[in-house]
Scaffold this motif. Structure first.
Motif, short mmCIF file in Angstrom:
data_model
loop_
_atom_site.label_atom_id
_atom_site.label_comp_id
_atom_site.label_asym_id
_atom_site.label_seq_id
_atom_site.Cartn_x
_atom_site.Cartn_y
_atom_site.Cartn_z
N THR A 17 7.77 -7.08 -4.48
CA THR A 17 8.19 -5.97 -3.73
C THR A 17 6.37 -4.89 -4.94
N ARG A 20 3.20 -5.88 -4.96
CA ARG A 20 2.33 -5.68 -3.30
C ARG A 20 2.27 -4.39 -3.87
N THR A 21 2.86 -3.22 -4.29
CA THR A 21 2.84 -1.84 -4.15
C THR A 21 1.98 -1.68 -4.81
N LEU A 45 11.80 -3.39 4.03
CA LEU A 45 10.49 -2.86 2.86
C LEU A 45 9.02 -2.17 3.56
N HIS A 49 9.39 1.41 1.24
CA HIS A 49 8.48 0.84 0.42
C HIS A 49 6.70 0.89 0.96
N LEU A 51 5.55 -1.00 3.02
CA LEU A 51 4.96 -2.19 2.78
C LEU A 51 4.97 -3.04 4.26
N GLU A 54 4.83 -6.97 6.75
CA GLU A 54 5.79 -7.76 7.33
C GLU A 54 4.98 -9.16 8.57
N HIS A 125 17.60 -4.17 -0.50
CA HIS A 125 16.54 -4.66 -1.80
C HIS A 125 16.82 -3.75 -3.20
#
Length: 211
Positions: A17, A20-21, A45, A49, A51, A54, A125
């Protein structure tokens, strides 16, 4: 392995995570994942976050080449991504992926397995267990840790062996190094991703994203 996709492979709770961020902030490009987008943790996510990739694994062909209308509309909403997260073979994704290079993110197994225990118990998470839970369920935690250390070893041996066998470029990144020296590690990662993709040597690598 096909062309165009870089696989971000990691045992769960190894820092994908975070990576990826960082990649999305540097490149302004969404990263994908082979996880089902409708799962609770996948939604978390996306919402918590940012993201939002997914479930996206990219398309190797443009949408307009689809032979029928149904495939056309399915592909329109699955845009091409260049980096896709996977936990395979620890678990299978909801779609198969083809890639031509691998980022293998590795974290100290003690920390990764402990974090995985927290994930399993809280189904989040971010939440952590109180020490009393460890005491109450000491046998269960020990059983999980003994099992998962073998899974952790098998996971990393798999990627090292298959990349060597298939001649696939592999870059191993330690989570601890990524945290302690983020700039140097991200420069190394971007050279691996951008340099090999565009035929750019280290000396020619542009620094437009450097902090």
């Amino acid at each position: 392995f096909g062309e165009g996709i870089s696989l971000l492979s990691s045992y769960p709770r190894s820092g994908n995570t975070l990576l990826r961020t960082l990649l999305e902030r540097i490149t302004s490009i969404v990263t994908g994942s082979d996880t089902r987008p409708d799962r609770l943790l996948s939604k978390s996510l996306a919402l918590d976050h940012d993201l939002v990739g997914e479930g996206l694994i990219g398309q190797t062909k443009p949408a307009y080449s689809s032979p029928n209308l149904q495939s056309f509309y399915q592909n329109v909403y699955d845009p091409l991504v260049h980096i896709v997260k996977t936990h395979f073979p620890e678990r299978k994704g909801w779609k198969s992926i083809k890639g031509n290079r691998v980022l293998l993110l590795v974290r100290n197994p003690f920390d990764a397995i402990d974090s995985y225990w927290n994930l399993c118990c809280t189904n989040t998470h971010t939440r952590s267990l109180d020490e009393s839970v460890y005491e109450k369920y000491a046998q269960k935690f020990e059983g999980l840790a003994r099992h998962e250390i073998q899974v952790w070893c098998d996971f990393h041996y798999y990627w090292i062996d298959i990349c060597e066998k298939e001649g696939v470029p592999l870059l191993v990144v330690r989570y601890e190094d990524l945290v302690l020296d983020t700039e140097s590690e991200m420069l190394r990662i971007m050279k691996f991703l951008m340099g090999q993709r565009n035929g750019v040597s280290d000396g020619e690598f542009t620094s437009f994203w450097e902090w």
